[in-house]
Design a protein around this motif. Structure first.
Motif, PDB file in Angstrom:
ATOM      1  N   LEU A   1       5.457  11.120  14.775  1.00 37.65           N
ATOM      2  CA  LEU A   1       5.743   9.881  14.037  1.00 37.65           C
ATOM      3  C   LEU A   1       5.131   8.670  14.706  1.00 37.65           C
ATOM      4  O   LEU A   1       4.766   7.694  14.041  1.00 37.65           O
ATOM      5  N   GLY A   2       5.012   8.729  16.036  1.00 40.92           N
ATOM      6  CA  GLY A   2       4.456   7.583  16.761  1.00 40.92           C
ATOM      7  C   GLY A   2       2.985   7.361  16.502  1.00 40.92           C
ATOM      8  O   GLY A   2       2.484   6.247  16.691  1.00 40.92           O
ATOM      9  N   THR A   3       2.286   8.399  16.065  1.00 46.21           N
ATOM     10  CA  THR A   3       0.846   8.283  15.819  1.00 46.21           C
ATOM     11  C   THR A   3       0.479   8.541  14.357  1.00 46.21           C
ATOM     12  O   THR A   3      -0.696   8.496  13.997  1.00 46.21           O
ATOM     13  N   ALA A   4       1.468   8.790  13.535  1.00 50.32           N
ATOM     14  CA  ALA A   4       1.204   9.112  12.129  1.00 50.32           C
ATOM     15  C   ALA A   4       0.767   7.883  11.356  1.00 50.32           C
ATOM     16  O   ALA A   4       0.986   6.733  11.776  1.00 50.32           O
ATOM     17  N   ASP A   5       0.145   8.125  10.205  1.00 49.51           N
ATOM     18  CA  ASP A   5      -0.190   7.033   9.284  1.00 49.51           C
ATOM     19  C   ASP A   5       1.096   6.268   8.957  1.00 49.51           C
ATOM     20  O   ASP A   5       2.132   6.885   8.686  1.00 49.51           O
ATOM     21  N   PRO A   6       1.077   4.930   9.001  1.00 48.10           N
ATOM     22  CA  PRO A   6       2.302   4.155   8.768  1.00 48.10           C
ATOM     23  C   PRO A   6       3.000   4.508   7.463  1.00 48.10           C
ATOM     24  O   PRO A   6       4.231   4.561   7.407  1.00 48.10           O
ATOM     25  N   ALA A   7       2.219   4.766   6.413  1.00 51.24           N
ATOM     26  CA  ALA A   7       2.831   5.109   5.120  1.00 51.24           C
ATOM     27  C   ALA A   7       3.553   6.454   5.205  1.00 51.24           C
ATOM     28  O   ALA A   7       4.637   6.634   4.629  1.00 51.24           O
ATOM     29  N   VAL A   8       2.957   7.422   5.922  1.00 50.15           N
ATOM     30  CA  VAL A   8       3.584   8.732   6.079  1.00 50.15           C
ATOM     31  C   VAL A   8       4.872   8.603   6.891  1.00 50.15           C
ATOM     32  O   VAL A   8       5.907   9.179   6.545  1.00 50.15           O
ATOM     33  N   ALA A   9       4.796   7.840   7.989  1.00 55.16           N
ATOM     34  CA  ALA A   9       5.975   7.653   8.829  1.00 55.16           C
ATOM     35  C   ALA A   9       7.094   6.960   8.062  1.00 55.16           C
ATOM     36  O   ALA A   9       8.270   7.323   8.183  1.00 55.16           O
ATOM     37  N   GLU A  10       6.738   5.972   7.248  1.00 55.78           N
ATOM     38  CA  GLU A  10       7.748   5.265   6.460  1.00 55.78           C
ATOM     39  C   GLU A  10       8.383   6.207   5.437  1.00 55.78           C
ATOM     40  O   GLU A  10       9.605   6.195   5.231  1.00 55.78           O
ATOM     41  N   GLY A  11       7.556   7.039   4.790  1.00 58.15           N
ATOM     42  CA  GLY A  11       8.090   8.002   3.833  1.00 58.15           C
ATOM     43  C   GLY A  11       9.023   8.996   4.502  1.00 58.15           C
ATOM     44  O   GLY A  11      10.061   9.367   3.945  1.00 58.15           O
ATOM     45  N   PHE A  12       8.672   9.434   5.714  1.00 61.39           N
ATOM     46  CA  PHE A  12       9.512  10.351   6.487  1.00 61.39           C
ATOM     47  C   PHE A  12      10.874   9.715   6.736  1.00 61.39           C
ATOM     48  O   PHE A  12      11.923  10.333   6.501  1.00 61.39           O
ATOM     49  N   ARG A  13      10.862   8.487   7.189  1.00 56.38           N
ATOM     50  CA  ARG A  13      12.126   7.805   7.513  1.00 56.38           C
ATOM     51  C   ARG A  13      12.955   7.544   6.263  1.00 56.38           C
ATOM     52  O   ARG A  13      14.187   7.579   6.301  1.00 56.38           O
ATOM     53  N   ASP A  14      12.283   7.294   5.139  1.00 54.83           N
ATOM     54  CA  ASP A  14      13.016   7.099   3.874  1.00 54.83           C
ATOM     55  C   ASP A  14      13.759   8.379   3.479  1.00 54.83           C
ATOM     56  O   ASP A  14      14.914   8.329   3.046  1.00 54.83           O
ATOM     57  N   VAL A  15      13.085   9.534   3.621  1.00 51.22           N
ATOM     58  CA  VAL A  15      13.714  10.804   3.277  1.00 51.22           C
ATOM     59  C   VAL A  15      14.914  11.066   4.198  1.00 51.22           C
ATOM     60  O   VAL A  15      15.994  11.459   3.748  1.00 51.22           O
ATOM     61  N   VAL A  16      14.713  10.850   5.492  1.00 53.13           N
ATOM     62  CA  VAL A  16      15.794  11.074   6.457  1.00 53.13           C
ATOM     63  C   VAL A  16      16.994  10.198   6.116  1.00 53.13           C
ATOM     64  O   VAL A  16      18.144  10.657   6.096  1.00 53.13           O
ATOM     65  N   ARG A  17      16.734   8.933   5.809  1.00 53.57           N
ATOM     66  CA  ARG A  17      17.834   8.026   5.465  1.00 53.57           C
ATOM     67  C   ARG A  17      18.550   8.483   4.204  1.00 53.57           C
ATOM     68  O   ARG A  17      19.783   8.535   4.160  1.00 53.57           O
ATOM     69  N   ASP A  18      17.784   8.860   3.173  1.00 50.29           N
ATOM     70  CA  ASP A  18      18.400   9.257   1.904  1.00 50.29           C
ATOM     71  C   ASP A  18      19.237  10.524   2.057  1.00 50.29           C
ATOM     72  O   ASP A  18      20.342  10.623   1.501  1.00 50.29           O
ATOM     73  N   VAL A  19      18.707  11.511   2.789  1.00 48.92           N
ATOM     74  CA  VAL A  19      19.445  12.765   2.979  1.00 48.92           C
ATOM     75  C   VAL A  19      20.731  12.502   3.750  1.00 48.92           C
ATOM     76  O   VAL A  19      21.811  12.992   3.387  1.00 48.92           O
ATOM     77  N   ARG A  20      20.646  11.713   4.802  1.00 46.24           N
ATOM     78  CA  ARG A  20      21.845  11.463   5.619  1.00 46.24           C
ATOM     79  C   ARG A  20      22.872  10.627   4.859  1.00 46.24           C
ATOM     80  O   ARG A  20      24.080  10.831   5.024  1.00 46.24           O
ATOM     81  N   GLU A  21      22.417   9.701   4.030  1.00 44.97           N
ATOM     82  CA  GLU A  21      23.361   8.929   3.222  1.00 44.97           C
ATOM     83  C   GLU A  21      24.048   9.825   2.199  1.00 44.97           C
ATOM     84  O   GLU A  21      25.246   9.686   1.941  1.00 44.97           O
ATOM     85  N   ALA A  22      23.282  10.754   1.601  1.00 46.86           N
ATOM     86  CA  ALA A  22      23.873  11.675   0.638  1.00 46.86           C
ATOM     87  C   ALA A  22      24.894  12.583   1.310  1.00 46.86           C
ATOM     88  O   ALA A  22      25.975  12.835   0.769  1.00 46.86           O
TER      89      ALA A  22
END
Length: 244
Positions: A38-59
């Motif tokens: 994540l530290g070296t990933a494309d910013p858009a990919v990293a942001e999408g990753f974090r969005d999924v993690v947030r959504d799953v954990r909120e659910a």
């Protein structure tokens, strides 16, 4: 370090790895590899990753904190069994290796959580339709009030409106449930099995009544059940109030 480097996933792998990562289903080495990527990933990919993690954990949080009731301990055990029995624990593959989809595993874990928490969800009070309050029920043109004596002392008062298909329920001078037990309110249909309306950790009072949706029930009943409630009444009701 070389082992960790070999395990670091490509940007293309990160979106699917977000699911097991969010569910803490990755081992420590794999989790560190994902975080390194994540530290070296494309910013858009990293942001999408974090969005999924947030959504799953909120659910998951929404399912396991149902109506402010702590989730049963069996939920974590069920998730672990799904990981151990349903599939091998997912691992981050070497760069360039073809990866099977991991979304099915996340979906399976979520379904296990739903199944494990459904019993709790069904025992909580249905959410009244927006705008339906105890005051509105009591003041409605077709409102009727029924008061019944509770076994062991005290009374139950139900104000019900057939048009609103809702009732305001309160109790007075009723003793607390025995240790390790709770009161549970049931919707009693004309035929068929009672349905849980609420597990009452504290009995509602006249000043703070409980509003329940009746779903065309013919009556309400209150029973004493083991802590956490029961899928069906396990004792005789201490009070029953007809609604029709």
């Amino acid at each position: 370090m070389s082992d960790l480097h070999d395990a670091i996933p490509d940007d293309a792998d990160l979106p699917e790895l977000a699911y097991p990562y969010a569910l803490d289903a990755l081992g420590e080495r794999d989790r560190r590899a994902v975080e390194h990527a994540l530290g070296t990933a494309d910013p858009a990919v990293a942001e999408g990753f974090r969005d999924v993690v947030r959504d799953v954990r909120e659910a998951m949080a929404a399912m396991t904190v149902l109506d402010a009731v702590p989730a049963p301990a069996r939920i974590e055990a069920a998730l672990r069994r799904a990981l151990d029995a349903g599939a091998p624990r997912p691992r981050v593959l070497r760069r360039g290796a073809r990866r099977p989809s991991l979304r099915w595993l996340a979906a399976a874990l979520v379904m296990v959580a739903i199944a494990a928490t459904t019993g709790v969800a069904l025992l909580r009070a249905p959410t009244p339709e927006p705008g339906v309050t105890a005051q509105q029920i009591r003041a409605h043109a077709d409102a009727r009030v029924e008061t019944a004596v509770v076994g062991g002392g005290g009374t139950a008062t139900v104000s019900a409106s057939a048009e609103l298909d809702a009732a305001a329920v309160s109790f007075a001078a009723v003793s607390a449930a025995p240790p390790g037990h709770v009161y549970q309110l049931w919707l009693v249909p004309a035929d068929g099995r009672p349905r849980s309306a609420a597990v009452l950790d504290a009995l509602p009072s006249d000043t703070e009544p409980l509003v329940v949706l009746l779903d065309r029930a013919e009556g309400l009943a209150l029973s004493v059940e083991p802590a956490g409630g029961s899928p069906q009444p396990s004792t005789e009701p201490v009070v029953a109030v007809p609604l029709r």
